[in-house]
Design an enzyme around this catalytic site. Structure first.
Site, mmCIF file in Angstrom:
data_model
loop_
_atom_site.group_PDB
_atom_site.id
_atom_site.type_symbol
_atom_site.label_atom_id
_atom_site.label_comp_id
_atom_site.label_asym_id
_atom_site.label_seq_id
_atom_site.Cartn_x
_atom_site.Cartn_y
_atom_site.Cartn_z
ATOM 1 N N ASP B 334 0.853 -1.178 0.000
ATOM 2 C CA ASP B 334 0.000 0.000 0.000
ATOM 3 C C ASP B 334 0.886 1.223 0.000
ATOM 4 O O ASP B 334 1.896 1.264 0.689
ATOM 5 C CB ASP B 334 -0.883 0.014 1.248
ATOM 6 C CG ASP B 334 -2.095 -0.869 1.050
ATOM 7 O OD1 ASP B 334 -2.586 -0.936 -0.093
ATOM 8 O OD2 ASP B 334 -2.540 -1.495 2.029
ATOM 9 N N GLN B 407 -18.877 19.392 -0.320
ATOM 10 C CA GLN B 407 -19.512 20.186 -1.367
ATOM 11 C C GLN B 407 -18.581 21.309 -1.851
ATOM 12 O O GLN B 407 -18.333 21.456 -3.041
ATOM 13 C CB GLN B 407 -20.823 20.816 -0.864
ATOM 14 C CG GLN B 407 -21.999 19.846 -0.821
ATOM 15 C CD GLN B 407 -21.904 18.935 0.402
ATOM 16 O OE1 GLN B 407 -21.519 19.376 1.486
ATOM 17 N NE2 GLN B 407 -22.234 17.660 0.207
ATOM 18 N N THR B 408 -18.062 22.082 -0.892
ATOM 19 C CA THR B 408 -17.235 23.227 -1.301
ATOM 20 C C THR B 408 -15.834 22.793 -1.681
ATOM 21 O O THR B 408 -15.178 23.424 -2.498
ATOM 22 C CB THR B 408 -17.118 24.248 -0.162
ATOM 23 O OG1 THR B 408 -16.503 23.585 0.961
ATOM 24 C CG2 THR B 408 -18.476 24.773 0.261
ATOM 25 N N ARG B 409 -15.411 21.757 -1.071
ATOM 26 C CA ARG B 409 -14.040 21.265 -1.258
ATOM 27 C C ARG B 409 -13.020 22.368 -0.999
ATOM 28 O O ARG B 409 -12.014 22.510 -1.700
ATOM 29 C CB ARG B 409 -13.857 20.657 -2.648
ATOM 30 C CG ARG B 409 -14.828 19.486 -2.882
ATOM 31 C CD ARG B 409 -14.350 18.543 -3.907
ATOM 32 N NE ARG B 409 -14.149 19.200 -5.198
ATOM 33 C CZ ARG B 409 -13.443 18.640 -6.179
ATOM 34 N NH1 ARG B 409 -12.858 17.483 -6.009
ATOM 35 N NH2 ARG B 409 -13.312 19.267 -7.312
ATOM 36 N N ASP B 545 -5.504 -4.507 6.074
ATOM 37 C CA ASP B 545 -6.106 -4.413 7.391
ATOM 38 C C ASP B 545 -7.623 -4.394 7.356
ATOM 39 O O ASP B 545 -8.272 -4.890 8.238
ATOM 40 C CB ASP B 545 -5.584 -3.183 8.139
ATOM 41 C CG ASP B 545 -5.591 -1.948 7.256
ATOM 42 O OD1 ASP B 545 -6.366 -1.920 6.282
ATOM 43 O OD2 ASP B 545 -4.824 -1.018 7.533
#
Lengths: 583, 709
Positions: B334, B407-409, B545
């Protein structure tokens, strides 16, 4: 050792090396059912054979069926030979009028097994035992069939490495037919003609009686020699038309015919390493085997040549020149033909036992102790130094499996050979083959050196164990050991000095030959079956490299060490002590 | 892309433990000294217990030695009774043959002892606990051993968790030092990948409700005890194959020795002098020839390999898994937490035209002051380090903080009429253009460039002005590149798994030096990749995991589950890393390789040793029959008895001398197969041929000096 001698050895090796690639490529094409330049001629014949025998040439067989077909074929052909021998008195081509009386049941058994297993151990004197029909139809046919069977098995084993995730390893009947038709027959025809050109005889005449210059009467044996001689060498069979084998002037008249014979002996085993490389799609792998074999071959020739040329203190004391000079060969010429000399006899003895041929052009019994150790030890190594047709390759692959397993763990991975993981099944089968061969040689030799067979009894007409031996001392032990080694190794050469045509020797050596042939190739076919079913692991930097010099050395080392560890005690009481007793 | 997307709470806590110079086969925190006195004491007793022929029969090589020793002892008794000659010699041979068996037993007992000691200390923690079982709404106290799968319990501070289970409600800090040896508490909460709790661990704070997932006797702790104790140890595939080989060799040598009697009989008759070697001498030769070194140490090597994995705090469910780790061709890692540090960090401010660096840094810092994400903190740190901007007191500023939403990021701060925002390029562009501003080309270019290089651009805006870009970057852990290079040399392909887009993934893959990457990976992609690799004959290792990793963990040849992960993941994998450190996979691979190398090395050494033994014993056997054979006595051993005795003693001592090597493993170097083979062949092959010559010679001298033979 002379420059001339070494040159001749070099010429021989150069020829084998030069032919490995072209012939190997050709055999690969034959075995992979591809078209070859002989197909226009032989293709129709091949088709007819399949039609008559009801064979589907493309049908694939599981290893058990493959082995079953091989066993059935060997059994049938051995029984046929038994019958021909026993019935020769009623059959044609018998100008000497030999009847069943000259072939006892135990001898007929021994000879059938001997030729069916590609051993060609001869307990008999051919020219005073067998009719021409037996020699041609019985023995020569076997020379082809047993060699082709060996070739088929080797190819099947190679397929185990070359294929992946399949259950089958080819079709025995197709392999047998194609290797006979496309490889052995054409080469034999050319070779027979070449040998004829050198003076090897080919006739059906009755034996000739002559009065020699000294006034003695001599019977000169005749027969269809050249046709048998070619396949005798090419198929690494070694069963001579005459008792004296390739030392007989009618079998091997000139130094050139000698070279042809030696060439025929090694040419297919040498080429098969290339075929192997082709089939596993990495010719370097084939050359690595070729190199390991060459190394072992060279050590053998060097040793034999050295000790034969050196002679013995006894010879020296009797006033024989030990140094080679312009008019004297020097060294130990006992049991050697003057037309071949020391270099060519040492070379012949080495290669005939490197391979499972067993033809001789001089008497191994008369070699110096260490010179004679070379042929003996060569067979004990398993005849993997080029080896018999097919048998050498599958034997060497068995050692490759062991070498990779022993040392391969040291790279920190499950050992792999040619991308195939060497696991439980393969190790088990390789060890089984090794164990059975060692058991056959050691146990039969042990029994023969102590069992008190009644003097003049049924089992051993001439008497006690040693009574069959020409030399009761340490050399006699070498002779017993050699007989079972030769039988188990399917070599067929005799050390001589032993009279093996007794029920005891005929039966035990017969058994040794069966064990040596089938207890080796059945486990190997099983291993091939298991390998074919496996996936191929892709090569990476973590893969044990099996094409470099390191592997060549390792493989040769394992062959020598396994052989030496198994047989050192026995050898130390035979040839080694003989040598030490010399001085 | 928004910033705080990649969320991996487990791996974020993990720090790089890379030691760039080695594969880190240093000993872990569970290490004990090799000769720990209590273990040695127990092993000494066990060496004798193990003489029981029923157990010995499982090891064909040592069984043959034991039979030989018993036979020799019987013959010795006969000699004593009949007052025959040769008592001193026979006694010494008998003693040393028994020692050979005992030494091998001792090696195995030592290897087992370490696991047993650990199992004992685990067992001590397994005291009888009471569980607060929920029966409807009622809590009743029942013995923990009566809990069954599906029962629900509650745990409060200082309660021992009564059994393995999943947290279904609440959050708590748990002390798991019993299993991990790590004293720092860990967080366990319902839902997600941190829900699994283990019986025997202790709740330190808060309150959780758990559903029991295992019946008594099948708990993780029980399995762990059984594993470290090696109670049900099965031979690994290579061990089985090796056993077949050395058993085969033993049979061959048995044939060589048995047939030597008739051969000698013939020779004695032929030479007219000497005697056939006695049974004791033949037994001595046999014991010297059969591969006792590897035969005696084989099981110790396997057990010690498992133990070494354990010392790294990894629990291997079978020896097969450890061995498979050595065979691994492909390593799936990973990205987050394994290859890179858990979080991206700000590394650069790129201002728009007409904006100074300091201005941008100031705005960036302002926007991040209340941002508690690691990325946000890294912006504050960068601003401070690069421009000396001190962190300002947030409360003092009287600012309004705008948190990040999906929404606004964007996130940011409103203060003194300023509306500072930072966020994904698209969002900020919209934000700026909505307010009538112009989005500068330079900012657009810069953010593209950052994306292409694998970084994450964060654009900072103040009202309608785009001030510039913050470059957030994945930080590759130190030493990873070197490790991957070592992997490559060893022939192992590393594949980085990430949820990032291919562009970003490619850039990080290049920086980290992995061989390949799988971008925008879903659990299914991961599983497919494993299947694809396996179909082409490769062995795959991975760590995981989450519950959604379980199918892939089960499919992989080596699946290392993190202890912090879900029960499903732990059940699916064949190893559990108690430290939950995904980087450890690399160490496990090295241990697996080391295990195989140790076996191969000792096998080669064992077989190579035989050469010298022949030279010692064969001439000694036949001195009277064939005095000429004395020339093979190249070591000049002074008498036949001392020669045979010296070989037998050497053979026994070499086992005990190699016990440390068997337990610790051959020193492993990350080299390519060819180089490794060349090296090991020289050391153990050629060295194995040479070493016994001086060894036997010295023992022979000592025997002479001590008048023992």
């Amino acid at each position: 050792m002379t420059i001339n001698g070494w040159l001749q050895i070099a010429v021989f090796f150069a020829l084998i090396l030069a032919c490995a690639r072209p012939l190997g490529t050709y055999i690969a094409a034959v075995i992979e059912n591809r078209r070859t330049w002989l197909s226009p001629v032989l293709g129709p014949i091949e088709k007819i054979i399949y039609k008559i025998c009801g064979i589907d040439p493309l049908e694939e067989q599981h290893w058990t069926r493959y082995a079953g077909a091989l066993l059935a074929f060997s059994l049938f052909s051995a029984l046929l030979l038994y019958a021909i021998q026993r019935l020769q008195g009623f059959l044609p081509f018998n100008p000497q009028g030999y009847g069943a009386g000259s072939v006892s049941p135990d001898l007929a058994f021994n000879t059938s097994v001997s030729f069916a297993t590609n051993t060609n151990w001869q307990s008999y004197v051919p020219e005073s035992t067998f009719s021409y029909l037996v020699q041609m139809l019985g023995l020569t046919m076997h020379n082809f069939a047993s060699a082709a069977a060996g070739l088929a098995v080797a190819i099947a084993v190679v397929r185990g490495f070359a294929r992946q995730s399949v259950q089958t390893i080819g079709n025995f009947w197709t392999d047998l037919t194609r290797s006979t038709l496309y490889v052995l027959l054409p080469l034999s025809i050319i070779a027979a003609l070449l040998l004829c050109s050198q003076g090897v005889i080919q006739n059906f005449n009755a034996y000739t009686s002559v009065v020699t210059l000294e006034g003695a009467k001599q019977t000169i044996a005749q027969g269809p020699v050249a046709s048998q001689e070619a396949i005798k060498m090419l198929g690494t069979n070694g069963g001579g038309f005459f008792n004296a084998n390739s030392a007989h002037p009618f079998e091997n008249p000139t130094p050139f015919s000698n070279l042809i014979q030696m060439f025929l002996l090694f040419v297919i085993p040498g080429a098969l390493t290339y075929t192997f490389g082709k089939m596993v799609r990495d010719t370097r792998q084939g050359w690595a085997l070729f190199a390991a074999m060459s190394l072992l071959w060279f050590v053998g020739v060097l040793t034999a040549y050295h000790f034969e040329q050196k002679g013995t203190p006894m010879l020296e004391k009797s006033g024989i020149a030990m140094q080679a000079s312009d008019d004297q060969p020097g060294g130990n010429m006992e049991g050697k033909e003057t037309r071949f000399g020391i270099a060519n006899t040492a070379l012949f003895a080495t290669i005939t036992t490197d391979a499972s041929c067993g033809a001789v052009n001089g008497m191994h019994d008369s070699f110096t102790p260490l010179g004679g150790l070379v042929p003996l030890f060569n067979i004990e190594l398993g005849e993997v130094v080029f080896g018999g047709v097919g048998a050498g390759l599958y034997g060497m692959l068995m050692f490759a499996i062991l070498a990779v397993f022993i040392a391969g763990l040291m790279v920190g991975r499950t050992p792999e050979y040619l991308g195939k993981k060497i696991e439980r099944k393969e190790v088990k089968m390789a060890m089984l083959a090794l164990l059975v061969l060692a058991a056959s040689i050691l146990l039969f030799s042990a029994a023969s050196s102590i069992i008190p067979l009644a003097k003049g009894g049924y089992w051993n007409p001439p008497g006690a164990p040693t009574a069959n031996l020409g030399n009761p001392r340490a050399h006699g032990f070498s002779e017993i050991l050699y007989a079972y080694t030769s039988g188990t190794g399917n070599n067929g050469s005799a050390f001589g000095g032993i009279s093996p045509n007794t029920p005891w020797y005929n039966l035990t050596i017969g058994l040794a030959m069966l064990i040596g042939r089938f207890c080796m190739l059945i486990p190997l076919l099983a291993a091939a079956g298991s390998l074919a079913a496996k996936k191929q692991v892709p090569v990476s930097a973590g893969t044990f490299p099996t094409h470099g010099l390191l592997f060549v050395g390792l493989l040769a080392g394992v062959v020598i060490i396994v052989g030496a560890l198994t047989f050192f005690p026995a050898l130390s009481l035979g040839p080694i002590v003989e040598h030490l007793l010399l001085s | 892309m928004p910033t705080q997307l990649e969320e991996n709470p487990v791996t974020q806590t993990v720090q790089a433990s890379a030691d760039p110079t080695s594969l880190g086969l240093s000993r872990g925190k569970r290490s004990r000294p090799l000769y720990d006195p209590p273990i040695v004491k127990r092993a000494l007793v066990d060496s004798f217990v193990k003489l029981n022929p029923v157990g010995m029969a499982k090891n064909p090589v040592m069984f043959v030695v034991e039979v030989g020793a018993a036979l020799t002892t019987g013959l010795l008794v006969k000699t004593v009774v009949s007052q025959g000659p040769g008592f001193g010699f026979e006694l010494q041979i008998a003693i040393w043959l028994w020692f050979t068996v005992l030494f091998a037993n001792f090696a195995e007992a030592m290897a087992e002892g370490r696991g047993k000691a650990q199992a004992d200390s685990l067992r001590k923690t397994k005291t009888e606990a009471f569980a607060k079982k929920l029966n409807g709404a009622k809590v009743e106290s029942v013995p923990a051993s009566t809990l069954r799968k599906g029962d629900v319990c509650v745990c409060e501070p200082n309660d021992l968790i009564p059994g393995d289970g999943d947290v279904i409600e609440g959050i708590a800090s748990v002390d798991e030092s019993v299993i991990t040896g790590e004293s720092a508490p860990v967080i366990r909460e319902s839902g997600g990948d941190r829900s699994a709790v283990t019986g025997g661990t202790k709740v330190l704070s808060d309150y959780i409700k758990i559903r029991i997932t295992s019946n008594p006797g099948e708990t993780f702790l029980d399995r762990m005890i059984a594993l470290v104790e090696g109670a049900h140890r099965q031979k690994t595939p290579n061990e089985v194959a090796l056993n077949i080989m050395i058993a085969g060799l033993t049979l061959i040598f048995l044939l060589a020795c048995v047939t030597l009697a008739p051969f000698a009989q013939y020779s004695v008759t032929a030479a007219g002098s000497g005697t056939v070697p006695t049974v004791i001498v033949l037994v001595s030769l046999l014991v010297c020839l059969i591969p006792t070194t590897i035969g005696g140490l084989l099981s110790a090597i396997g057990i010690a390999g498992m133990d070494r994995v354990m010392q790294h705090n990894v629990l291997a469910m079978s020896g097969k898994a450890v061995e498979a780790a050595g065979d691994v061709n492909t390593l799936l890692l990973d990205k987050t937490g394994t290859i890179t540090l858990g979080n991206r960090q700000a590394v650069e401010f790129i201002p728009a035209d007409g904006v100074t660096d300091a201005e941008l840094a100031d705005a960036a810092q302002l926007s991040s002051l209340a941002d508690e994400t690691p990325e946000g903190r890294s912006i504050v740190v960068l601003a401070k380090e690069k421009y000396g901007l001190r962190g300002r007191d947030v409360a003092h500023l009287e600012a309004e903080f705008i948190p990040f939403t999906a929404q606004t990021r964007m996130s940011g701060v409103n203060l003194e009429g300023r509306a500072v925002r930072k966020g994904a390029t698209d969002s900020v562009r919209d934000y700026v253009t909505e307010r009538g501003g112009r989005f500068p080309q330079k900012v657009s270019d810069a953010s593209d460039r950052i994306s292409r290089s694998g970084g994450t651009p964060l654009v900072v805006a103040d009202n309608d002005r785009a001030l510039g870009v913050i470059h957030l970057k994945d930080i590759v852990k130190g030493g990873m590149k070197e490790r991957f290079e070592q992997m490559r040399v060893m022939g192992i392909r590393t594949v980085m798994i990430t949820g990032d887009n291919p562009l970003t993934a490619a850039a990080i893959a290049a920086e980290a030096g992995v061989d390949d990457f799988l971008a925008q990976a879903t659990p299914k992609d991961k599983l497919d990749l494993i299947k694809r690799e396996q179909a082409s004959g490769r062995l795959v290792a991975m760590t995981g995991d989450g519950t959604n990793d379980a199918p892939a963990l089960a499919q992989a040849d080596v699946g290392v589950a993190m202890n912090s992960g879900t029960m499903a993941a732990k059940e699916a994998g064949n190893m559990v890393d108690l430290d939950s450190n995904p980087t450890k996979l690399i160490e496990v691979v090295a241990i697996g390789k080391q295990l195989l190398i140790t076996r191969g090395a000792l096998t080669t050494f064992s077989i190579a040793n035989d050469v010298a033994k022949y030279f010692a014993i064969i001439p000694a056997m036949f001195t009277l029959t064939y005095p000429a054979l004395a020339r093979l006595n190249i070591m000049r051993l002074h008498s036949p008895e001392s020669a045979i005795l010296a070989a037998v003693i050497f053979n026994a001592l070499i086992i005990i001398a190699l016990v440390p090597l068997a337990l610790r493993g051959v020193k492993y170097r990350p080299l390519g197969a060819a180089a490794l083979l060349r090296r090991n062949l020289m050391v153990y092959g050629v060295g194995g041929i040479i070493a016994p010559f001086p060894g036997i010679w010295i023992i022979d001298r000592l025997l002479g000096i001590l008048h023992l033979a």
